[in-house]
Write a protein that holds these residues in place. Structure first.
Motif, PDB file in Angstrom:
ATOM      1  N   LEU A 103     -32.396   5.340  46.264  1.00  0.00           N
ATOM      2  CA  LEU A 103     -30.978   5.005  46.276  1.00  0.00           C
ATOM      3  C   LEU A 103     -30.154   6.177  46.805  1.00  0.00           C
ATOM      4  O   LEU A 103     -29.217   5.993  47.584  1.00  0.00           O
ATOM      5  CB  LEU A 103     -30.517   4.632  44.867  1.00  0.00           C
ATOM      6  N   ARG A 104     -30.508   7.375  46.377  1.00  0.00           N
ATOM      7  CA  ARG A 104     -29.768   8.542  46.831  1.00  0.00           C
ATOM      8  C   ARG A 104     -29.887   8.720  48.342  1.00  0.00           C
ATOM      9  O   ARG A 104     -28.916   9.025  49.031  1.00  0.00           O
ATOM     10  CB  ARG A 104     -30.271   9.794  46.106  1.00  0.00           C
ATOM     11  N   ILE A 110     -22.162   8.702  51.713  1.00  0.00           N
ATOM     12  CA  ILE A 110     -20.860   8.696  51.037  1.00  0.00           C
ATOM     13  C   ILE A 110     -20.605  10.003  50.286  1.00  0.00           C
ATOM     14  O   ILE A 110     -19.579  10.130  49.618  1.00  0.00           O
ATOM     15  CB  ILE A 110     -20.731   7.509  50.055  1.00  0.00           C
ATOM     16  N   GLN A 111     -21.519  10.968  50.418  1.00  0.00           N
ATOM     17  CA  GLN A 111     -21.333  12.250  49.744  1.00  0.00           C
ATOM     18  C   GLN A 111     -19.994  12.904  50.096  1.00  0.00           C
ATOM     19  O   GLN A 111     -19.279  13.384  49.203  1.00  0.00           O
ATOM     20  CB  GLN A 111     -22.485  13.193  50.087  1.00  0.00           C
ATOM     21  N   PHE A 122     -12.592  13.356  47.709  1.00  0.00           N
ATOM     22  CA  PHE A 122     -11.800  12.700  46.670  1.00  0.00           C
ATOM     23  C   PHE A 122     -11.685  13.600  45.443  1.00  0.00           C
ATOM     24  O   PHE A 122     -10.598  13.761  44.875  1.00  0.00           O
ATOM     25  CB  PHE A 122     -12.440  11.367  46.286  1.00  0.00           C
ATOM     26  N   SER A 123     -12.795  14.180  45.043  1.00  0.00           N
ATOM     27  CA  SER A 123     -12.804  15.029  43.849  1.00  0.00           C
ATOM     28  C   SER A 123     -11.948  16.268  44.031  1.00  0.00           C
ATOM     29  O   SER A 123     -11.253  16.706  43.113  1.00  0.00           O
ATOM     30  CB  SER A 123     -14.251  15.428  43.508  1.00  0.00           C
ATOM     31  N   THR A 124     -11.986  16.842  45.229  1.00  0.00           N
ATOM     32  CA  THR A 124     -11.170  18.024  45.506  1.00  0.00           C
ATOM     33  C   THR A 124      -9.687  17.673  45.550  1.00  0.00           C
ATOM     34  O   THR A 124      -8.845  18.368  44.977  1.00  0.00           O
ATOM     35  CB  THR A 124     -11.589  18.651  46.851  1.00  0.00           C
ATOM     36  N   LEU A 125      -9.370  16.582  46.225  1.00  0.00           N
ATOM     37  CA  LEU A 125      -7.968  16.192  46.393  1.00  0.00           C
ATOM     38  C   LEU A 125      -7.309  15.813  45.079  1.00  0.00           C
ATOM     39  O   LEU A 125      -6.173  16.212  44.795  1.00  0.00           O
ATOM     40  CB  LEU A 125      -7.882  15.020  47.382  1.00  0.00           C
ATOM     41  N   PRO A 174     -20.250  14.796  43.055  1.00  0.00           N
ATOM     42  CA  PRO A 174     -19.584  15.691  44.002  1.00  0.00           C
ATOM     43  C   PRO A 174     -20.164  17.104  43.979  1.00  0.00           C
ATOM     44  O   PRO A 174     -20.504  17.626  42.917  1.00  0.00           O
ATOM     45  CB  PRO A 174     -18.123  15.672  43.527  1.00  0.00           C
ATOM     46  N   LYS A 175     -20.271  17.685  45.154  1.00  0.00           N
ATOM     47  CA  LYS A 175     -20.731  19.062  45.261  1.00  0.00           C
ATOM     48  C   LYS A 175     -19.563  20.044  45.241  1.00  0.00           C
ATOM     49  O   LYS A 175     -19.744  21.238  45.010  1.00  0.00           O
ATOM     50  CB  LYS A 175     -21.520  19.244  46.560  1.00  0.00           C
ATOM     51  N   SER A 176     -18.364  19.501  45.463  1.00  0.00           N
ATOM     52  CA  SER A 176     -17.182  20.358  45.556  1.00  0.00           C
ATOM     53  C   SER A 176     -16.552  20.654  44.204  1.00  0.00           C
ATOM     54  O   SER A 176     -15.662  21.480  44.099  1.00  0.00           O
ATOM     55  CB  SER A 176     -16.139  19.687  46.460  1.00  0.00           C
TER      56      SER A 176
END
Length: 317
Positions: A9-10, A16-17, A23-26, A44-46
């Motif tokens: 699945l990943r 979409i990563q 999105f997470s950063t914003l 999220p990596k950010s």
């Protein structure tokens, strides 16, 4: 250790990563993509998960409760975004993602505090008291979490739901139209294609059907699983799993069966063409290898098969 299903699945959804990261950063939210079983497929990596949730998930029972909370996404109305409480008293913003017939997963934010919907600190401790966590750190991490407005979260959820699901539906619709346009049904007019179509699935999965059609058109080439997976824009691992599930046989077996069906027709229709030439036409460079495969699948070598077919035809005439 992660299951092979999660890894597949990943690999399939890794495109979409950047969406999760941006999105997470914003919005300063920990947006993840989860499966129907509550497993975290992409995170999220950010941005890291908040300390409160990380502490709870450090306990095996806490981890299981978090997974159960996220799993509620599979039971939500797919036509809207949702804001619902988790087991620890925080809230999850969830956006279910649905295909034509099935739940594909969901976008879900890390648990957040919502104004006018906050749980008292004492109740937070009661909810997780059996996990034997450091109470001082837990309350400290809880108080450090920013408080969000419910109205703002719902607007954000509605926007993400509209963008993701509408583009998903558009992609499915365009994909089906493209497959129909590029692979019209009238191609199955010859005797060979009609027989080969018996090995293909009823068009329940457009991507697998597209792969089947590509194989039927190109079996004479040196096809590989990786090449066909690339044609339908899937990772080799996920494509292999999906193909085997839909076709009830592996990619390799399907390709061999397809080639041998064509070989049978060529042996019957071209009595003066050598076995070596037929081998080349169906994608086998080594005629000896082709003969071995043919015998393993049919019980007799190709030369003997040709003689028996021609003998039967002469007797009938």
């Amino acid at each position: 250790m992660e299951s092979s299903q999660i890894v597949h699945l990943r690999q399939n959804f890794e495109t979409i990563q950047p969406v999760l990261d941006n999105f997470s950063t914003l919005h300063q939210l920990w947006l993840k993509f989860v499966s129907c079983t509550g497993d975290y497929i992409l995170t999220p990596k950010s941005k890291t998960q908040n300390n409160f949730c990380s502490l709870i998930r450090s306990h095996p029972e806490g981890l299981q409760r978090c997974r159960t909370s996220v799993q509620q996404c599979t039971h939500l109305d797919p036509d809207q975004a949702h804001l619902f409480p988790c087991h620890a008293g925080l809230y999850i913003l969830a956006i279910p993602l649905h295909g034509e017939q099935e739940f594909l997963g969901a976008f879900a934010t890390g648990e957040i505090r919502i104004n006018n919907m906050m749980t008292e600190s004492s109740n937070i401790l009661k909810r997780v008291r059996d996990l034997d966590l450091n109470k001082v750190k837990l309350l400290q991490f809880y108080e450090q979490m920013p408080i969000r407005k419910r109205e703002e979260m719902m607007i954000l959820g509605k926007s993400l739901h509209a963008i993701s699901n509408n583009f998903l539906k558009l992609g499915i619709s365009c994909g089906n139209a493209l497959i129909t346009h590029n692979h019209p049904a009238k191609r199955a007019s010859s005797k060979t294609e009609s027989s080969l179509k018996d090995y293909s699935l009823s068009r329940s999965n457009p991507l697998v059907q597209q792969a089947v059609d590509y194989i039927l058109q190109n079996y004479g080439q040196q096809l590989t699983l990786e090449e066909v997976a690339r044609q339908v824009h899937l990772s080799p691992a996920y494509f292999s799993c999906l193909f085997s599930k839909e076709q009830k046989q592996t990619f390799s077996n399907f390709l061999i069966t397809t080639r041998l069906e064509k070989a049978k027709e060529l042996l019957q229709q071209n009595p003066f063409v050598s076995i070596s030439e037929i081998s080349q036409q169906i994608g086998y460079k080594d005629a000896n290898y082709f003969s071995r495969v043919f015998k393993e699948m049919t019980g007799i070598p190709p030369g003997l098969y040709r003689k028996s077919i021609l003998k039967n035809e002469s007797q009938q005439t």
